[in-house]
Design a protein around this motif. Structure first.
Motif, mmCIF file in Angstrom:
data_model
loop_
_atom_site.group_PDB
_atom_site.id
_atom_site.type_symbol
_atom_site.label_atom_id
_atom_site.label_comp_id
_atom_site.label_asym_id
_atom_site.label_seq_id
_atom_site.Cartn_x
_atom_site.Cartn_y
_atom_site.Cartn_z
ATOM 1 N N UNK A 123 0.968 -1.171 -0.155
ATOM 2 C CA UNK A 123 -0.067 0.072 0.012
ATOM 3 C C UNK A 123 0.903 1.303 0.217
ATOM 4 N N UNK A 124 2.193 1.161 0.118
ATOM 5 C CA UNK A 124 3.073 2.190 0.409
ATOM 6 C C UNK A 124 3.122 2.957 -0.843
ATOM 7 N N UNK A 141 -9.192 6.371 8.854
ATOM 8 C CA UNK A 141 -8.078 5.970 7.938
ATOM 9 C C UNK A 141 -6.843 6.128 8.479
ATOM 10 N N UNK A 142 -6.463 7.190 9.085
ATOM 11 C CA UNK A 142 -5.152 7.419 9.721
ATOM 12 C C UNK A 142 -4.910 6.188 10.596
ATOM 13 N N UNK A 143 -6.051 5.891 11.737
ATOM 14 C CA UNK A 143 -5.820 5.006 12.564
ATOM 15 C C UNK A 143 -5.683 3.729 12.124
ATOM 16 N N UNK A 153 0.638 10.340 6.927
ATOM 17 C CA UNK A 153 1.217 11.557 6.452
ATOM 18 C C UNK A 153 2.213 11.471 5.424
ATOM 19 N N UNK A 154 3.002 10.510 5.555
ATOM 20 C CA UNK A 154 4.078 10.264 4.370
ATOM 21 C C UNK A 154 3.848 9.231 3.299
ATOM 22 N N UNK A 295 -0.119 16.465 14.490
ATOM 23 C CA UNK A 295 -0.384 17.190 13.174
ATOM 24 C C UNK A 295 -0.128 18.718 13.191
ATOM 25 N N UNK A 296 -0.465 19.240 14.126
ATOM 26 C CA UNK A 296 -0.536 20.576 14.632
ATOM 27 C C UNK A 296 -0.262 21.184 15.919
#
Length: 322
Positions: A123-124, A141-143, A153-154, A295-296
């Motif tokens: 998937x990368x 999705x991130x989890x 993020x990358x 993220x912020x």
């Protein structure tokens, strides 16, 4: 905090306001997405639980939690179903939004890939999609990607496609290679043998999804309306657990779903997940805050203070009268 509401959202609400006949019941607009976790709202509407409590609640379909939170903060929506991700982010930025009840601690969400992908490592570098950035689907999705060892993020490209249906179409057409999907969109792909790399419902993830949200200003000014709304909402959860047949009909109606197997399995799954006392999970808020802070920058005054994002008082009052 300044917030601008989508012109499309304003148009929808104005059309509803101008086309509906005058009614004695208190009229409430409630923003929903296509998430099955909004079932208590639709059941309460169809079973007459809102009208029994003096309310005429009109569900308004809106794409993405970010637009829903803007609707609340602008005053266009009195209540809405919002994921903790968008609500917490808006509150950190100074928005007047508060979580009052959360029906589930996590949705059944599956990370599914196209048939040619045999392992998460493949998937990368691939593309995936969410309804909108900053939405509940984005959080899930991130989890899910972290669960399989990928950096959201990358390692992947994330597109905004609007709905689960559009994400599935994009996967089938090869535009994206994976997606984190709820039952409604995942079941047909799983039946076709598409690979599933993680089921978030089997992990220890807690995420307050499709929560009843409002503004603190509205809660203070309209405490009776809030009380009436939450009593009907809790009664709807009880009805879902007792009468699956009625719940299936409501699910099919509001989501325009025709597949009997999908309807049955989705309602069955959520009936088990819905909390009889849908308090907002402090642990879930902490999970969201940790994700947001990665993220912020997040002001220190918000760290470790879940009460700044939720108010369990109105629900406690409603439950005491149920």
């Amino acid at each position: 905090m300044k917030s601008s509401v989508s012109p499309r959202l304003i148009f929808v609400l104005l059309v509803l306001s101008s086309s509906a006949p005058a009614q004695e019941l208190r009229r409430i607009h409630y923003g929903t997405t296509t998430s099955s976790a909004h079932l208590p709202i639709w059941v309460a509407k169809d079973a007459g639980l809102f009208s029994k409590n003096g309310l005429n609640v009109e569900p308004v379909h809106i794409r993405g939690g970010a637009l829903i939170t803007m609707g609340i903060m602008s005053g266009q929506l009195q209540f809405s179903g919002a994921g903790a991700e968008s609500a917490v982010a808006a509150r950190v930025e100074g928005g007047d939004i508060v979580l009052l009840a959360c029906p589930v601690d996590s949705d059944p969400v599956y990370l599914i890939a196209r048939p040619e992908i045999k392992s998460p490592a493949e998937l990368k570098g691939k593309a995936t999609a969410v309804t909108r950035l900053g939405s509940t689907t984005h959080f899930y999705l991130r989890a899910a990607l972290r669960q399989v060892g990928l950096d959201p993020e990358k390692d992947v490209t994330i597109l905004q496609l609007g709905t689960g249906t559009e994400a599935v179409s994009a996967m089938e057409g090869g535009r994206i290679s994976m997606a984190a999907l709820t039952n409604r969109y995942a079941i047909p792909l799983l039946q076709r043998g598409w690979p599933m790399f993680v089921d978030l419902s089997t992990t220890d993830l807690i995420y307050p999804s499709s929560c009843v949200a409002s503004s603190r200003a509205f809660v203070k000014a309209e405490s009776k309306v809030v009380d009436d709304f939450l009593r009907a909402y809790v009664a709807a959860i009880q009805l879902i657990k007792k009468d699956q047949n009625f719940s299936e009909k409501t699910f099919a109606k509001w989501l325009r779903e025709k597949d009997p197997y999908l309807i049955k399995k989705t309602v069955e799954s959520y009936a088990k997940l819905f909390k009889p006392t849908p308090y907002v999970s402090d642990k879930g808020i902490e999970t969201v805050m940790k994700d947001l802070a990665s993220r912020r920058p997040v002001p220190k005054e918000f760290i470790g203070r879940p009460e700044l994002f939720r108010d369990n008082g109105p629900l406690e009052k409603a439950l005491s009268k149920s």
